[in-house]
Design a protein around this motif. Structure first.
Motif, short mmCIF file in Angstrom:
data_model
loop_
_atom_site.label_atom_id
_atom_site.label_comp_id
_atom_site.label_asym_id
_atom_site.label_seq_id
_atom_site.Cartn_x
_atom_site.Cartn_y
_atom_site.Cartn_z
N MET A 272 -6.56 11.60 0.99
CA MET A 272 -5.29 11.81 0.30
C MET A 272 -4.11 11.43 1.18
O MET A 272 -3.09 10.94 0.69
CB MET A 272 -5.17 13.28 -0.12
CG MET A 272 -6.09 13.70 -1.25
SD MET A 272 -5.81 12.78 -2.79
CE MET A 272 -7.26 11.73 -2.80
N THR A 273 -4.24 11.62 2.50
CA THR A 273 -3.18 11.21 3.42
C THR A 273 -3.02 9.69 3.39
O THR A 273 -1.89 9.17 3.35
CB THR A 273 -3.51 11.67 4.86
OG1 THR A 273 -3.64 13.09 4.90
CG2 THR A 273 -2.41 11.24 5.82
N ALA A 274 -4.14 8.97 3.40
CA ALA A 274 -4.09 7.51 3.34
C ALA A 274 -3.46 7.03 2.03
O ALA A 274 -2.66 6.09 2.02
CB ALA A 274 -5.50 6.93 3.48
N LEU A 275 -3.79 7.70 0.93
CA LEU A 275 -3.20 7.33 -0.36
C LEU A 275 -1.70 7.60 -0.38
O LEU A 275 -0.92 6.81 -0.92
CB LEU A 275 -3.88 8.11 -1.50
CG LEU A 275 -5.25 7.62 -1.95
CD1 LEU A 275 -5.83 8.56 -3.00
CD2 LEU A 275 -5.14 6.20 -2.52
N ALA A 276 -1.29 8.73 0.21
CA ALA A 276 0.14 9.06 0.24
C ALA A 276 0.91 8.02 1.04
O ALA A 276 2.01 7.59 0.63
CB ALA A 276 0.33 10.45 0.85
N ILE A 277 0.35 7.59 2.16
CA ILE A 277 1.01 6.55 2.97
C ILE A 277 1.08 5.24 2.23
O ILE A 277 2.10 4.53 2.25
CB ILE A 277 0.26 6.38 4.31
CG1 ILE A 277 0.38 7.65 5.16
CG2 ILE A 277 0.80 5.17 5.08
CD1 ILE A 277 -0.46 7.63 6.42
N ALA A 278 -0.01 4.90 1.51
CA ALA A 278 -0.05 3.63 0.78
C ALA A 278 0.93 3.62 -0.39
O ALA A 278 1.35 2.55 -0.85
CB ALA A 278 -1.46 3.37 0.28
N HIS A 279 1.29 4.80 -0.90
CA HIS A 279 2.21 4.90 -2.05
C HIS A 279 3.44 5.72 -1.67
O HIS A 279 3.94 6.52 -2.46
CB HIS A 279 1.51 5.53 -3.25
CG HIS A 279 0.32 4.77 -3.74
ND1 HIS A 279 -0.94 4.90 -3.18
CD2 HIS A 279 0.20 3.85 -4.73
CE1 HIS A 279 -1.78 4.10 -3.82
NE2 HIS A 279 -1.13 3.45 -4.75
N ILE A 280 3.95 5.51 -0.45
CA ILE A 280 5.03 6.33 0.08
C ILE A 280 6.28 6.29 -0.79
O ILE A 280 7.06 7.24 -0.82
CB ILE A 280 5.35 5.89 1.54
CG1 ILE A 280 6.22 6.94 2.23
CG2 ILE A 280 6.00 4.51 1.54
CD1 ILE A 280 5.49 8.24 2.49
N GLY A 281 6.47 5.20 -1.53
CA GLY A 281 7.65 5.09 -2.38
C GLY A 281 7.49 5.71 -3.74
O GLY A 281 8.46 5.81 -4.50
#
Length: 233
Positions: A15-24
């Motif tokens: 979930m951390t990786a997904l959050a970074i990938a969709h930071i905007g």
């Protein structure tokens, strides 16, 4: 570390990786953060559970009495397990069948621990292209309800010999897909002991190469529809 600990840890990392990938994407990030919070809280509870294994074995663990929402419980388990199942190339589904009381009293942390141990094993030992299904149903018993959680997979299965000792501490079967995927061997033992404290049982039926079906039952008192998650004296 056992896979019991790695399961929520993987969810946090994913979930951390997904959050970074969709930071905007504010909404997507908020959703990821919520799932990270759920998984991290459970990770902490797992660590505490393993540290006090001796107390569980001696029946010295006191279960909390809190109102549990079955809908919320299953939604949280799906949020944690579904991404892992997809990453492993598996189909994952949760079904409620003949459930009349969606609110009841129990220890949500211990209940979650049992379910994640079972679901984590199912995902872990099912090869790509397989499926993991959890079904939930209820029946009436004296003074309350009996809730049954049944987790079925199309994984590697286990020998009849190992089924006789799977709930013993540190029991592991090293064959086939299980090679290289061993944990501490405490998860099923802890789950079985907790199930007994909840007035239920934990059982398994399995055949090598055909998958496994774990059945966990618990007895509880029904709860009203309001104040879900509030501690009760």
């Amino acid at each position: 570390m056992s896979h019991d600990i790695r399961t929520p840890m993987n969810a946090v990392m994913g979930m951390t990786a997904l959050a970074i990938a969709h930071i905007g994407d504010r909404e997507r990030v908020a959703d990821c953060l919520q799932k990270i919070s759920i998984s991290s809280r459970h990770l902490l509870s797992l660590i505490n559970d393993i540290l006090d294994m001796n107390k569980i074995e001696r029946s010295q663990i006191t279960l909390n009495r809190m109102k549990i929402s079955l809908n919320e419980l299953l939604a949280q388990r799906s949020a944690m397990m579904a991404p892992q199942a997809r990453a492993a190339g598996l189909q994952f589904a949760v079904h409620m069948e003949d459930v009349r009381h969606k609110h009841f009293y129990g220890d949500s942390l211990r209940l979650n621990q049992i379910l994640i141990n079972i679901l984590g094993n199912a995902v872990k030992f099912t090869p790509e292209g397989g499926r993991v299904t959890m079904r939930v149903f209820q029946s009436a018993v004296d003074g309350g309800i009996l809730t049954t959680f049944q987790v079925e997979d199309t994984g590697c299965g286990m020998s009849e010999e190992f089924q006789q000792k799977i709930f013993d501490p540190f029991s592991q079967e090293r064959s086939g897909i299980s090679q290289g995927r061993q944990g501490t061997g405490l998860g099923m033992s802890i789950s079985s002991l907790l199930a007994k404290q909840m007035g239920g049982t934990l059982a398994v039926k399995s055949r090598p190469g055909e998958g496994s079906c774990f059945t966990f039952t618990m007895t509880s008192e029904t709860a009203p529809e309001d104040l879900a998650g509030t501690a009760v004296a």
